[in-house]
Design a protein around this motif. Structure first.
Motif, PDB file in Angstrom:
ATOM      1  N   GLU A  29       0.814  -1.211   0.000  1.00  0.00           N
ATOM      2  CA  GLU A  29       0.000   0.000   0.000  1.00  0.00           C
ATOM      3  C   GLU A  29       0.852   1.268   0.000  1.00  0.00           C
ATOM      4  O   GLU A  29       0.427   2.301  -0.497  1.00  0.00           O
ATOM      5  CB  GLU A  29      -0.933   0.006   1.218  1.00  0.00           C
ATOM      6  CG  GLU A  29      -2.002  -1.054   1.140  1.00  0.00           C
ATOM      7  CD  GLU A  29      -2.709  -1.299   2.461  1.00  0.00           C
ATOM      8  OE1 GLU A  29      -2.384  -0.628   3.463  1.00  0.00           O
ATOM      9  OE2 GLU A  29      -3.579  -2.189   2.501  1.00  0.00           O
ATOM     10  N   GLU A  30       2.052   1.173   0.564  1.00  0.00           N
ATOM     11  CA  GLU A  30       2.918   2.341   0.676  1.00  0.00           C
ATOM     12  C   GLU A  30       3.789   2.571  -0.559  1.00  0.00           C
ATOM     13  O   GLU A  30       4.403   3.629  -0.689  1.00  0.00           O
ATOM     14  CB  GLU A  30       3.794   2.207   1.925  1.00  0.00           C
ATOM     15  CG  GLU A  30       2.975   2.256   3.199  1.00  0.00           C
ATOM     16  CD  GLU A  30       3.777   1.923   4.442  1.00  0.00           C
ATOM     17  OE1 GLU A  30       5.002   1.704   4.339  1.00  0.00           O
ATOM     18  OE2 GLU A  30       3.170   1.881   5.526  1.00  0.00           O
ATOM     19  N   LEU A  31       3.854   1.597  -1.453  1.00  0.00           N
ATOM     20  CA  LEU A  31       4.690   1.736  -2.646  1.00  0.00           C
ATOM     21  C   LEU A  31       4.056   2.678  -3.664  1.00  0.00           C
ATOM     22  O   LEU A  31       2.846   2.651  -3.885  1.00  0.00           O
ATOM     23  CB  LEU A  31       4.908   0.375  -3.313  1.00  0.00           C
ATOM     24  CG  LEU A  31       5.865  -0.589  -2.631  1.00  0.00           C
ATOM     25  CD1 LEU A  31       5.858  -1.927  -3.371  1.00  0.00           C
ATOM     26  CD2 LEU A  31       7.267  -0.034  -2.566  1.00  0.00           C
ATOM     27  N   THR A  32       4.886   3.474  -4.293  1.00  0.00           N
ATOM     28  CA  THR A  32       4.455   4.274  -5.435  1.00  0.00           C
ATOM     29  C   THR A  32       4.433   3.362  -6.660  1.00  0.00           C
ATOM     30  O   THR A  32       4.945   2.236  -6.612  1.00  0.00           O
ATOM     31  CB  THR A  32       5.447   5.418  -5.691  1.00  0.00           C
ATOM     32  OG1 THR A  32       6.715   4.831  -6.036  1.00  0.00           O
ATOM     33  CG2 THR A  32       5.586   6.326  -4.484  1.00  0.00           C
ATOM     34  N   ALA A  33       3.875   3.837  -7.761  1.00  0.00           N
ATOM     35  CA  ALA A  33       3.883   3.051  -9.005  1.00  0.00           C
ATOM     36  C   ALA A  33       5.323   2.728  -9.401  1.00  0.00           C
ATOM     37  O   ALA A  33       5.628   1.613  -9.824  1.00  0.00           O
ATOM     38  CB  ALA A  33       3.177   3.803 -10.118  1.00  0.00           C
ATOM     39  N   GLU A  34       6.226   3.699  -9.237  1.00  0.00           N
ATOM     40  CA  GLU A  34       7.642   3.473  -9.556  1.00  0.00           C
ATOM     41  C   GLU A  34       8.238   2.400  -8.644  1.00  0.00           C
ATOM     42  O   GLU A  34       9.016   1.556  -9.077  1.00  0.00           O
ATOM     43  CB  GLU A  34       8.422   4.783  -9.420  1.00  0.00           C
ATOM     44  CG  GLU A  34       9.847   4.696  -9.896  1.00  0.00           C
ATOM     45  CD  GLU A  34       9.987   4.464 -11.392  1.00  0.00           C
ATOM     46  OE1 GLU A  34      10.978   3.815 -11.777  1.00  0.00           O
ATOM     47  OE2 GLU A  34       9.134   4.914 -12.162  1.00  0.00           O
ATOM     48  N   GLY A  35       7.839   2.413  -7.376  1.00  0.00           N
ATOM     49  CA  GLY A  35       8.309   1.408  -6.429  1.00  0.00           C
ATOM     50  C   GLY A  35       7.819   0.018  -6.784  1.00  0.00           C
ATOM     51  O   GLY A  35       8.555  -0.965  -6.667  1.00  0.00           O
ATOM     52  N   VAL A  36       6.572  -0.067  -7.216  1.00  0.00           N
ATOM     53  CA  VAL A  36       6.011  -1.356  -7.633  1.00  0.00           C
ATOM     54  C   VAL A  36       6.758  -1.862  -8.862  1.00  0.00           C
ATOM     55  O   VAL A  36       7.118  -3.034  -8.951  1.00  0.00           O
ATOM     56  CB  VAL A  36       4.495  -1.246  -7.911  1.00  0.00           C
ATOM     57  CG1 VAL A  36       3.960  -2.517  -8.552  1.00  0.00           C
ATOM     58  CG2 VAL A  36       3.741  -0.941  -6.630  1.00  0.00           C
ATOM     59  N   LYS A  37       7.007  -0.979  -9.818  1.00  0.00           N
ATOM     60  CA  LYS A  37       7.724  -1.353 -11.040  1.00  0.00           C
ATOM     61  C   LYS A  37       9.123  -1.873 -10.691  1.00  0.00           C
ATOM     62  O   LYS A  37       9.568  -2.901 -11.195  1.00  0.00           O
ATOM     63  CB  LYS A  37       7.800  -0.136 -11.967  1.00  0.00           C
ATOM     64  CG  LYS A  37       8.366  -0.419 -13.315  1.00  0.00           C
ATOM     65  CD  LYS A  37       7.293  -0.926 -14.230  1.00  0.00           C
ATOM     66  CE  LYS A  37       7.763  -0.920 -15.659  1.00  0.00           C
ATOM     67  NZ  LYS A  37       6.862  -1.677 -16.498  1.00  0.00           N
ATOM     68  N   SER A  38       9.803  -1.182  -9.790  1.00  0.00           N
ATOM     69  CA  SER A  38      11.136  -1.586  -9.353  1.00  0.00           C
ATOM     70  C   SER A  38      11.087  -2.945  -8.653  1.00  0.00           C
ATOM     71  O   SER A  38      11.919  -3.819  -8.900  1.00  0.00           O
ATOM     72  CB  SER A  38      11.714  -0.514  -8.426  1.00  0.00           C
ATOM     73  OG  SER A  38      12.941  -0.913  -7.917  1.00  0.00           O
TER      74      SER A  38
END
Length: 83
Positions: A29-38
């Motif tokens: 829930e705390e991840l940004t879209a960029e974080g999810v992609k990474s």
């Protein structure tokens, strides 16, 4: 900024919905879209490579056999076969 593909979004939603541990759900829930992609980029070798390792880690996380197979199949369909 990298955007998630529709297949990646579907996999994230599936993975989140089937997550057994609340602390991992909160991390998602705390991840940004960029974080999810990474995260996906780092996880792709584990999801798409050594099936035995993936299944063992799912078993350790509390998944039952049918759930493990569903997770593996969904990963293959949405992440591993993605262009």
């Amino acid at each position: 900024m990298s955007r998630l593909t529709d297949r990646e979004k579907e996999w994230v939603e599936f993975s989140y919905a089937h997550e057994k541990k609340d602390e991992i759900k909160r991390s998602w829930e705390e991840l940004t879209a960029e974080g999810v992609k990474s995260y996906l980029d780092r996880q792709r070798p584990d999801l798409c490579g050594d099936t035995a390792s993936l299944m063992e880690s799912l078993k350790e996380a509390g998944y039952e056999a049918g759930e493990m197979q569903d997770y593996k199949n969904k990963s293959e369909e949405l992440i591993c076969s993605a262009p």
